[in-house]
Enzyme design. Structure first.
Site, short mmCIF file in Angstrom:
data_model
loop_
_atom_site.label_atom_id
_atom_site.label_comp_id
_atom_site.label_asym_id
_atom_site.label_seq_id
_atom_site.Cartn_x
_atom_site.Cartn_y
_atom_site.Cartn_z
N THR A 1 -8.95 0.67 8.64
CA THR A 1 -9.89 1.22 9.63
C THR A 1 -9.25 2.48 10.23
OG1 THR A 1 -8.89 -0.32 11.23
CG2 THR A 1 -10.99 -0.97 10.25
N THR B 1 -8.42 6.46 11.50
CA THR B 1 -9.11 7.38 12.40
C THR B 1 -10.08 8.23 11.57
OG1 THR B 1 -7.12 7.44 13.76
CG2 THR B 1 -8.74 9.19 14.13
N THR C 1 -8.24 -4.43 12.60
CA THR C 1 -8.36 -4.05 14.01
C THR C 1 -9.64 -3.24 14.19
OG1 THR C 1 -5.97 -3.97 14.17
CG2 THR C 1 -7.22 -2.82 15.90
N GLU D 1 5.31 -4.52 11.05
CA GLU D 1 5.92 -4.29 9.74
C GLU D 1 7.44 -4.37 9.86
OE1 GLU D 1 4.18 -0.93 7.66
OE2 GLU D 1 2.22 -1.51 8.42
N ASN E 1 -1.75 -3.23 21.53
CA ASN E 1 -1.10 -2.06 20.95
C ASN E 1 -0.95 -0.93 21.96
OD1 ASN E 1 -0.49 -3.12 18.50
ND2 ASN E 1 -2.15 -2.16 17.37
N PHE F 1 7.16 7.09 18.43
CA PHE F 1 6.67 5.98 17.60
C PHE F 1 5.81 6.50 16.47
CE2 PHE F 1 3.56 6.01 21.23
CZ PHE F 1 2.39 6.27 20.54
N CYS G 1 -0.70 1.97 13.24
CA CYS G 1 -1.52 1.30 14.25
C CYS G 1 -1.58 1.99 15.61
CB CYS G 1 -1.03 -0.12 14.45
SG CYS G 1 -1.31 -1.13 12.99
N LYS H 1 9.81 2.90 10.54
CA LYS H 1 10.80 2.02 11.18
C LYS H 1 11.60 1.38 10.06
CE LYS H 1 9.39 -2.06 12.73
NZ LYS H 1 8.60 -3.22 13.23
N ARG I 1 3.36 5.71 7.13
CA ARG I 1 2.18 6.25 7.84
C ARG I 1 2.56 6.68 9.27
NH1 ARG I 1 -2.15 1.61 6.34
NH2 ARG I 1 -0.27 0.34 6.54
P1 NAD Z 1 -3.94 -0.93 4.03
O1 NAD Z 1 -4.46 0.44 3.85
O2 NAD Z 1 -2.51 -1.23 3.68
O3 NAD Z 1 -4.84 -1.96 3.18
C1 NAD Z 1 -6.21 -1.97 3.18
C2 NAD Z 1 -6.71 -2.27 1.76
O4 NAD Z 1 -8.12 -2.46 1.78
C3 NAD Z 1 -6.45 -1.15 0.76
O5 NAD Z 1 -5.63 -1.64 -0.31
C4 NAD Z 1 -7.85 -0.73 0.28
O6 NAD Z 1 -7.90 -0.39 -1.10
C5 NAD Z 1 -8.64 -1.99 0.55
N1 NAD Z 1 -10.09 -1.77 0.68
C6 NAD Z 1 -10.75 -0.85 1.43
N2 NAD Z 1 -12.08 -0.99 1.30
C7 NAD Z 1 -12.29 -2.03 0.46
C8 NAD Z 1 -13.45 -2.67 -0.05
N3 NAD Z 1 -14.67 -2.27 0.31
N4 NAD Z 1 -13.29 -3.69 -0.92
C9 NAD Z 1 -12.06 -4.10 -1.29
N5 NAD Z 1 -10.91 -3.55 -0.82
C10 NAD Z 1 -11.03 -2.52 0.04
O7 NAD Z 1 -4.22 -1.31 5.54
P2 NAD Z 1 -3.41 -2.37 6.46
O8 NAD Z 1 -2.19 -1.73 7.02
O9 NAD Z 1 -3.28 -3.66 5.74
O10 NAD Z 1 -4.43 -2.54 7.67
C11 NAD Z 1 -5.63 -3.26 7.53
C12 NAD Z 1 -6.22 -3.51 8.90
O11 NAD Z 1 -5.31 -4.32 9.66
C13 NAD Z 1 -6.44 -2.26 9.73
O12 NAD Z 1 -7.60 -2.44 10.50
C14 NAD Z 1 -5.23 -2.21 10.63
O13 NAD Z 1 -5.50 -1.56 11.86
C15 NAD Z 1 -4.98 -3.67 10.89
N6 NAD Z 1 -3.59 -4.01 11.23
C16 NAD Z 1 -2.54 -3.43 10.55
C17 NAD Z 1 -1.23 -3.81 10.85
C18 NAD Z 1 -0.06 -3.19 10.15
O14 NAD Z 1 1.05 -3.42 10.56
N7 NAD Z 1 -0.25 -2.43 9.08
C19 NAD Z 1 -1.00 -4.79 11.82
C20 NAD Z 1 -2.08 -5.36 12.47
C21 NAD Z 1 -3.37 -4.97 12.15
C1 UDX Z 2 2.69 -2.59 15.82
C2 UDX Z 2 2.66 -3.79 16.77
O1 UDX Z 2 3.99 -4.06 17.22
C3 UDX Z 2 2.08 -5.01 16.07
O2 UDX Z 2 1.97 -6.10 16.99
C4 UDX Z 2 0.71 -4.65 15.53
O3 UDX Z 2 0.16 -5.75 14.84
C5 UDX Z 2 0.78 -3.44 14.62
O4 UDX Z 2 1.39 -2.34 15.31
P1 UDX Z 2 4.25 -1.82 13.82
O5 UDX Z 2 3.60 -0.49 14.02
O6 UDX Z 2 4.29 -2.39 12.45
O7 UDX Z 2 3.56 -2.93 14.76
O8 UDX Z 2 5.77 -1.74 14.32
P2 UDX Z 2 6.44 -1.68 15.78
O9 UDX Z 2 7.66 -2.52 15.74
O10 UDX Z 2 5.50 -1.96 16.86
O11 UDX Z 2 6.93 -0.17 15.86
C6 UDX Z 2 6.02 0.90 15.98
C7 UDX Z 2 6.79 2.19 16.20
O12 UDX Z 2 7.39 2.21 17.48
C8 UDX Z 2 7.92 2.42 15.20
O13 UDX Z 2 7.96 3.77 14.83
C9 UDX Z 2 9.15 2.03 15.99
O14 UDX Z 2 10.31 2.64 15.51
C10 UDX Z 2 8.77 2.51 17.37
N1 UDX Z 2 9.48 1.84 18.46
C11 UDX Z 2 9.34 0.49 18.64
C12 UDX Z 2 10.26 2.59 19.35
O15 UDX Z 2 10.39 3.80 19.21
N2 UDX Z 2 10.88 1.94 20.39
C13 UDX Z 2 10.77 0.60 20.60
O16 UDX Z 2 11.35 0.10 21.57
C14 UDX Z 2 9.97 -0.14 19.69
#
Ligand code: NAD
Ligand code: UDX
Length: 463
Positions: free
Chosen positions: A93, A95, A133, A166, A225, A273, A277, A340, A347
């Site tokens: 999802t 921007t 999200t 992550e 977040n 950061f 997300c 990180k 990303r």
């Molecule tokens: P991502 O880009 O890694 O994965 C999304 C996948 O969905 C891609 O592989 C894409 O090909 C697939 N896709 C898109 N449209 C599709 C469709 N119509 N049919 C089948 N597959 C399709 O994204 P992500 O990091 O896994 O994030 C997914 C969601 O989770 C987002 O909304 C993000 O905000 C949320 N989220 C991400 C994190 C994170 O740490 N990355 C944490 C919490 C929540």
């Molecule tokens: C974040 C949220 O933590 C998680 O709960 C949500 O589901 C997805 O977004 P993520 O982006 O994977 O997770 O990693 P996070 O550990 O939150 O770090 C995000 C960024 O902030 C990184 O670039 C990290 O290096 C930075 N960071 C984190 C700082 O600069 N200082 C800190 O104290 C913590």
């Protein structure tokens, strides 16, 4: 209802690890993860679990255990939807990059495509779970699509946002602070909530599973977040003041973090950061607030992004100023490119923006990251469209080891907090560099005193 068949649309950083853990913990549930991206699915099915497309500590072992037993990866989205009682939507999802809300709102086109595909395929009642999200009230749009284009079957929509970070995805999934499930307060809604709750109850204690209405659940994810990112921007704002006043931001963070009302986490000053997300979700929150006419709320949260952009720019400016106001043709070694440690995800990584600034000054960037390929780094820079791909190719060099990357450099910049950076032979690195040899520690992970005793000119964040 007892769930025995789950499908997850989207095999990315959330869908992949989340479903792997559900499959591991619920051997009697068949879990199918589907994606349009054929290469991604092929990588998830690679015979060697070490080659799965997402690097997360502990993940390849879980995939090795469950894959082929009750965990399957495929591109056949229709089949998976048809068979499943519960469908997770875990697509991206990002921007929006066009039209109304460009640069702010979440782009929901992938979500809508999923909803339409579910509506077209489903021949039996289904529970649809929003794992992505999403802006508050998205469930309403999904419900409208499902109810108006479907085959007359009943859908229950749940919101079940994912809180994993992550780099620690597996431990976060195995031992979550909480699981949040939002659903309708109707009897059917409550039954759907119960069905999902029982999946998680296989390994999460029930007192950690929170149920709310759908809108609270959707908004809680954006709020969490925003609060986390706000702490980082707050400590980063103080880091600049520390640099002017002789205070040390690490000491300040420790001192305030011992106040139990503040707490010690997410107070690590940094180059800014990154990740897929924080920025996206805050921009989305700002857009939602604006769309309701809440300009003070919007401005308040937007400042978190303004501060983060400032922190990244401040870091590159400091490198240029310290290197006698010119970095043209100088080699600047980057340790780390990922946003990180312990992830191959780049990303919105601060490294991309710092590199872009320095290349504008005609610096030569030489990078070492243990998990990120040169192709990925170049794609990140090209995506900014600041200059031609040919120029990016020329200014960016990538090495297999940190020692090679630092060899002949004027400065070393730490962009990611990978543990291995603290274990290097820094004397050897010093000996191979131009003098004076500068270190810009964007993560405050190196031992400043030790480096200074070797002869480095050390610059941390906030001291
Ligand atoms: P991502 O880009 O890694 O994965 C999304 C996948 O969905 C891609 O592989 C894409 O090909 C697939 N896709 C898109 N449209 C599709 C469709 N119509 N049919 C089948 N597959 C399709 O994204 P992500 O990091 O896994 O994030 C997914 C969601 O989770 C987002 O909304 C993000 O905000 C949320 N989220 C991400 C994190 C994170 O740490 N990355 C944490 C919490 C929540
Ligand atoms: C974040 C949220 O933590 C998680 O709960 C949500 O589901 C997805 O977004 P993520 O982006 O994977 O997770 O990693 P996070 O550990 O939150 O770090 C995000 C960024 O902030 C990184 O670039 C990290 O290096 C930075 N960071 C984190 C700082 O600069 N200082 C800190 O104290 C913590």
């Amino acid at each position: 209802m007892k769930i025995t068949k789950i499908c997850c649309i989207g095999a990315g950083y959330v869908g992949g690890p989340t479903m792997a853990v559900i499959a591991q913990k619920c051997p009697d549930i068949q879990v199918r993860v589907v994606d349009l991206n054929e290469q991604r699915i092929a990588d998830w099915n690679d015979p060697n679990p070490e080659n799965i497309p997402i690097y997360e500590p502990g993940l390849s072992e879980i995939v090795a255990e469950a894959r082929g037993r009750n965990l399957f990866f495929s591109t056949d989205v229709d089949k998976a939807i048809d068979e499943a009682q519960m469908i997770f939507i875990s697509v991206n999802t990002p921007t929006k990059t066009y039209g109304k809300g460009k640069g702010m709102a979440a782009d929901l086109k992938y979500i809508e495509l999923c909803a339409r595909q579910i509506a077209r395929v489903a021949k039996q009642n289904k529970i649809v779970v929003e794992k992505s999200t999403l802006p508050v009230r998205t469930a309403e749009a999904i419900k409208s699509i499902l109810d108006n284009t479907g085959n007359g079957v009943q859908f229950q929509i749940l919101s079940n946002p994912e809180f994993l970070a992550e780099g620690t995805a597996v431990t976060d999934l195995l031992n979550p602070d909480r699981i949040l499930i939002g659903g309708d307060t109707t009897p059917e809604g409550e039954e759907a909530i119960e069905a999902l709750l029982n999946v998680y109850a296989n390994w999460v204690s029930k007192d950690r599973i929170l149920t709310t209405n759908v809108w609270s659940s959707e908004l809680s994810k954006l709020t969490a977040n925003a609060f986390l990112a706000q702490r980082i921007s707050s400590i980063n704002a103080m880091s600049e003041l520390c640099e002017k006043t002789g205070a040390d931001v690490n000491e300040v963070a420790k001192a305030i973090g011992m106040d139990s009302r503040i707490g010690p986490k997410f107070l690590k000053a940094s180059v800014g950061f990154g990740g897929s997300c924080f920025q996206k979700d805050i921009l989305n929150l700002v857009y939602i607030a604006k769309s309701y006419g809440l300009s003070e709320v919007a401005d308040y949260w937007e400042q978190v992004i303004v501060m983060n952009d400032h922190q990244k720019r401040r870091f590159s400016n400091k490198i240029v100023q310290t290197l006698y106001n010119t970095v043209a043709d100088k080699k600047i070694a980057f340790l780390g490119w990922a946003f990180k440690k312990d992830t191959n995800d780049t990303r919105e990584s601060a490294a991309i923006y710092v590199a872009d600034d320095l290349i504008n000054e005609q610096a030569k960037i030489s990078v070492y990251d243990p998990k990120v390929s040169r192709t990925k780094m170049l794609a990140d820079l090209n995506y900014l469209e600041t200059r031609s791909e040919k120029d990016n190719n020329e200014f960016l060099n990538v090495f297999e080891s940190a020692y090679q990357a630092c060899n002949g450099a004027h400065a070393v910049a730490v962009l990611t907090e990978w543990d291995e950076f603290t274990t290097y032979d820094w004397q050897k690195i010093y000996d191979s560099m131009h003098k004076p040899a500068f270190v810009f520690d964007g993560r405050n992970i190196l031992n400043a005193k030790e480096l200074e005793s070797i002869g480095f000119v050390y610059n941390g964040i906030g001291s």
